[in-house]
Design a protein around this motif. Sequence first.
Motif, PDB file in Angstrom:
ATOM      1  N   ARG A 159      46.164  41.910  38.493  1.00 54.01           N
ATOM      2  CA  ARG A 159      44.839  41.303  38.445  1.00 54.01           C
ATOM      3  C   ARG A 159      44.342  41.140  37.010  1.00 54.01           C
ATOM      4  O   ARG A 159      43.587  40.230  36.712  1.00 54.01           O
ATOM      5  N   ARG A 160      44.792  42.017  36.101  1.00 52.05           N
ATOM      6  CA  ARG A 160      44.435  41.880  34.700  1.00 52.05           C
ATOM      7  C   ARG A 160      44.917  40.540  34.148  1.00 52.05           C
ATOM      8  O   ARG A 160      44.152  39.772  33.570  1.00 52.05           O
ATOM      9  N   GLU A 161      46.229  40.301  34.316  1.00 49.60           N
ATOM     10  CA  GLU A 161      46.820  39.057  33.823  1.00 49.60           C
ATOM     11  C   GLU A 161      46.144  37.836  34.428  1.00 49.60           C
ATOM     12  O   GLU A 161      45.765  36.912  33.719  1.00 49.60           O
ATOM     13  N   THR A 162      46.000  37.880  35.772  1.00 52.13           N
ATOM     14  CA  THR A 162      45.453  36.687  36.412  1.00 52.13           C
ATOM     15  C   THR A 162      43.985  36.496  36.026  1.00 52.13           C
ATOM     16  O   THR A 162      43.529  35.367  35.887  1.00 52.13           O
ATOM     17  N   GLY A 163      43.276  37.624  35.814  1.00 51.18           N
ATOM     18  CA  GLY A 163      41.891  37.528  35.361  1.00 51.18           C
ATOM     19  C   GLY A 163      41.801  36.823  34.021  1.00 51.18           C
ATOM     20  O   GLY A 163      40.966  35.932  33.822  1.00 51.18           O
ATOM     21  N   ILE A 164      42.692  37.204  33.098  1.00 52.53           N
ATOM     22  CA  ILE A 164      42.694  36.563  31.779  1.00 52.53           C
ATOM     23  C   ILE A 164      43.105  35.099  31.890  1.00 52.53           C
ATOM     24  O   ILE A 164      42.519  34.230  31.252  1.00 52.53           O
ATOM     25  N   MET A 165      44.092  34.846  32.744  1.00 44.70           N
ATOM     26  CA  MET A 165      44.517  33.458  32.928  1.00 44.70           C
ATOM     27  C   MET A 165      43.357  32.582  33.381  1.00 44.70           C
ATOM     28  O   MET A 165      43.143  31.485  32.874  1.00 44.70           O
ATOM     29  N   ARG A 166      42.615  33.116  34.359  1.00 43.84           N
ATOM     30  CA  ARG A 166      41.453  32.382  34.851  1.00 43.84           C
ATOM     31  C   ARG A 166      40.477  32.083  33.715  1.00 43.84           C
ATOM     32  O   ARG A 166      39.983  30.976  33.561  1.00 43.84           O
ATOM     33  N   LEU A 167      40.227  33.133  32.944  1.00 45.14           N
ATOM     34  CA  LEU A 167      39.229  33.059  31.891  1.00 45.14           C
ATOM     35  C   LEU A 167      39.583  32.040  30.812  1.00 45.14           C
ATOM     36  O   LEU A 167      38.721  31.354  30.278  1.00 45.14           O
ATOM     37  N   VAL A 168      40.862  31.974  30.458  1.00 47.01           N
ATOM     38  CA  VAL A 168      41.228  31.052  29.379  1.00 47.01           C
ATOM     39  C   VAL A 168      41.524  29.655  29.921  1.00 47.01           C
ATOM     40  O   VAL A 168      41.904  28.777  29.167  1.00 47.01           O
ATOM     41  N   ALA A 187      43.589  28.691  32.698  1.00 48.65           N
ATOM     42  CA  ALA A 187      44.864  28.315  33.299  1.00 48.65           C
ATOM     43  C   ALA A 187      44.578  27.681  34.660  1.00 48.65           C
ATOM     44  O   ALA A 187      43.646  28.078  35.351  1.00 48.65           O
ATOM     45  N   SER A 188      45.364  26.685  35.018  1.00 44.75           N
ATOM     46  CA  SER A 188      45.124  26.023  36.290  1.00 44.75           C
ATOM     47  C   SER A 188      45.566  26.934  37.427  1.00 44.75           C
ATOM     48  O   SER A 188      46.379  27.833  37.248  1.00 44.75           O
ATOM     49  N   LYS A 189      45.022  26.650  38.600  1.00 43.20           N
ATOM     50  CA  LYS A 189      45.357  27.395  39.801  1.00 43.20           C
ATOM     51  C   LYS A 189      46.873  27.389  40.024  1.00 43.20           C
ATOM     52  O   LYS A 189      47.489  28.400  40.344  1.00 43.20           O
ATOM     53  N   ARG A 244      38.417  21.174  38.250  1.00 43.55           N
ATOM     54  CA  ARG A 244      38.051  20.893  36.855  1.00 43.55           C
ATOM     55  C   ARG A 244      37.527  22.120  36.132  1.00 43.55           C
ATOM     56  O   ARG A 244      37.270  22.075  34.937  1.00 43.55           O
ATOM     57  N   VAL A 245      37.351  23.225  36.903  1.00 41.39           N
ATOM     58  CA  VAL A 245      36.827  24.446  36.287  1.00 41.39           C
ATOM     59  C   VAL A 245      37.734  24.942  35.149  1.00 41.39           C
ATOM     60  O   VAL A 245      37.237  25.304  34.084  1.00 41.39           O
ATOM     61  N   PRO A 246      39.086  24.951  35.332  1.00 42.64           N
ATOM     62  CA  PRO A 246      39.930  25.378  34.214  1.00 42.64           C
ATOM     63  C   PRO A 246      39.663  24.577  32.935  1.00 42.64           C
ATOM     64  O   PRO A 246      39.623  25.137  31.837  1.00 42.64           O
ATOM     65  N   GLN A 247      39.426  23.285  33.090  1.00 42.63           N
ATOM     66  CA  GLN A 247      39.136  22.442  31.926  1.00 42.63           C
ATOM     67  C   GLN A 247      37.872  22.921  31.213  1.00 42.63           C
ATOM     68  O   GLN A 247      37.828  23.014  29.982  1.00 42.63           O
ATOM     69  N   GLU A 302      49.974  30.019  26.222  1.00 45.83           N
ATOM     70  CA  GLU A 302      51.113  29.781  27.124  1.00 45.83           C
ATOM     71  C   GLU A 302      50.645  29.387  28.515  1.00 45.83           C
ATOM     72  O   GLU A 302      51.198  28.472  29.124  1.00 45.83           O
ATOM     73  N   VAL A 303      49.615  30.091  29.016  1.00 43.01           N
ATOM     74  CA  VAL A 303      49.204  29.836  30.392  1.00 43.01           C
ATOM     75  C   VAL A 303      48.437  28.526  30.542  1.00 43.01           C
ATOM     76  O   VAL A 303      48.153  28.100  31.662  1.00 43.01           O
ATOM     77  N   ILE A 304      48.099  27.885  29.434  1.00 41.44           N
ATOM     78  CA  ILE A 304      47.550  26.538  29.602  1.00 41.44           C
ATOM     79  C   ILE A 304      48.580  25.507  29.136  1.00 41.44           C
ATOM     80  O   ILE A 304      48.260  24.342  28.907  1.00 41.44           O
ATOM     81  N   GLY A 305      49.837  25.971  29.023  1.00 39.41           N
ATOM     82  CA  GLY A 305      50.944  25.042  28.838  1.00 39.41           C
ATOM     83  C   GLY A 305      51.113  24.479  27.437  1.00 39.41           C
ATOM     84  O   GLY A 305      51.716  23.426  27.262  1.00 39.41           O
TER      85      GLY A 305
END
Lengths: 301, 229
Positions: A206-215, A217-219, B74-77, B106-109
């Motif tokens: 959940r830590r990783e995915t939380g950060i991914m969400r925050l920055v 990252a797409s679903k 569009r939320v990630p954007q 990396e996670v935004i490609g």
Amino acid sequence: MRAQFVASEVWQGLRRNLTMTIALIITIAVSLALFGAGLLVRQQVSQMKGFWFDKVEVSIFLCTKNSQEASCSGPASEAEKQQIATDLEGMRPLVQDVYFETSQEAFNRFQEQFAGSPIADSATPEDLGESYRVKLADPDQYAVITSAFAGRPGIERVDDQKQVLDKLFRLLDGLQVISMGIAIAMLIVTVLLVGNTMRLAAYSRRRETGIMRLVGASKFYIQLPFLLESVIAAVIGAALAVGAIVAMKILLVDRFLEPSFQFTPFVGWETVWVVSAILLAIGILLAAFAAVVTLRRYLKV
Amino acid sequence: MIRFENVSKQYKSQHSPALRDVNVDIERGEFVFLVGPSGSGKTTFLRLCLKEDRPTSGNVWVAGKNVGKLSSWRVPQLRRQIGTVFQDFRLLPNKTVFENVAFALEVIGKPRGHIKTVVPEVLEMVGLEGKEKRFPHELSGGEQQRVAIARAFVNRPEILIADEPTGNLDPNTSIGIMKLLDRINRTGTTIVMATHDAQIVDQVRKRVVELADGIVVRDQDRGVYGYAH
Ligand SMILES: Nc1ncnc2c1ncn2[C@@H]1O[C@H](COP(=O)(O)OP(=O)(O)O)[C@@H](O)[C@H]1O
Ligand SMILES: [Mg+2]
């Protein structure tokens, strides 16, 4: 899309939950192997049905001098035989072929079947009698023949080979239903286990995915590593299941059944490969389905 | 850059709303302190900017978009335009400093080559050059927060949101973090920082928006933490 990054995330994910991954792979392998075996048996039964039903006949046995039946008073007369032949002709196209077996032919066949046994010597051609061998366009319609001929003067009895075979096939069908039932129950267990594993994986990361969400990252990017993990487990599990059915084909069918029952055709390699492809597809689809449904609930984006 | 229009937020489990009829307008390039006691609604305000939650009523505008009307894909954007920093740093313990910052790209490609050039740049900017290979547990609290700021800033967002970024740090370290945020602000990045560190607010003298029980009770340019101090 950064393939290398995703690959390393997936690899770490699989390693971190190693015991769950192994449990997942084994469950997938066992349930798919059962399912595959069920499919092979099913194919075997339908192949055997095709083979045997093609050969089954309805036999109309004519009275002999020894017949005790009420419809018999000595051997069937020429007129009676003639009438039966005409009636059978009239029942085309249901009646596909009619073959008249003489007592001599019946005797020869009998001698062949019981060669070397004392029974063979005790019979004479007259004991065996004559018969009409009727091949039907649709073997299931034998009742039509039975009702038309059973009990008629000059006819001792009407025999249908299909009734005997039906008993065998009913047994095989039953076995197949049971094995499919177990396989489907196992596949449901697999889906639940995939779901549970994904839930644990989502929680432990959940830590990783939380950060991914925050920055931002797409679903898709967030869910992809989880999805790939379950699909990889499914592919490995399916490969093991394919190994199991290949082993079944070699050890059980090729080495044991085929030499022992040479008159019956058995499932061939084409069937094994088709079933393998089906197992792989079902494994991947179920794992992906279970993963997506679970992640939708536990990985909010 | 950020505009709240009559925004109210009522959490289902709570009797009184977390935000009540909030109207705030933050221009591009501003530095705004969001102050108020614990439970006054600061975090809720920031979460609404990120669409982590939706307002019960009113409109939230971020970077020209009505966040409430933004479709979920569009939320990630939106979030790529906003860097975020928290009191608890939220670093990944099994990744090095470099990897933690690179992870955000990396996670935004983003391509590898891009990552290899911009991560060292931003690490140098936050004062962590030479510490790229360290793990979070090998760093002080202040250094960990610098990693978090580097991660929030590496994609050059237009807005940086910081929720009590100095809450876990001693006063001297806090001042260092404040200076860093100030430098980022001078690159043109809008900064909204929630805090209840009166000393920092009083020292830096930026715009102060004060919340009390979800109501904006003060919105003052070059303000101090509170009249009572
Ligand atoms: N997710 C949530 N669910 C329910 N109530 C919440 C939630 N987040 C915050 N609250 C409540 O909303 C009010 C404001 O909280 P918060 O915005 O976290 O304040 P602050 O950050 O200023 O301490 C508090 O009363 C808090 O208990
Ligand atoms: Mg808070």
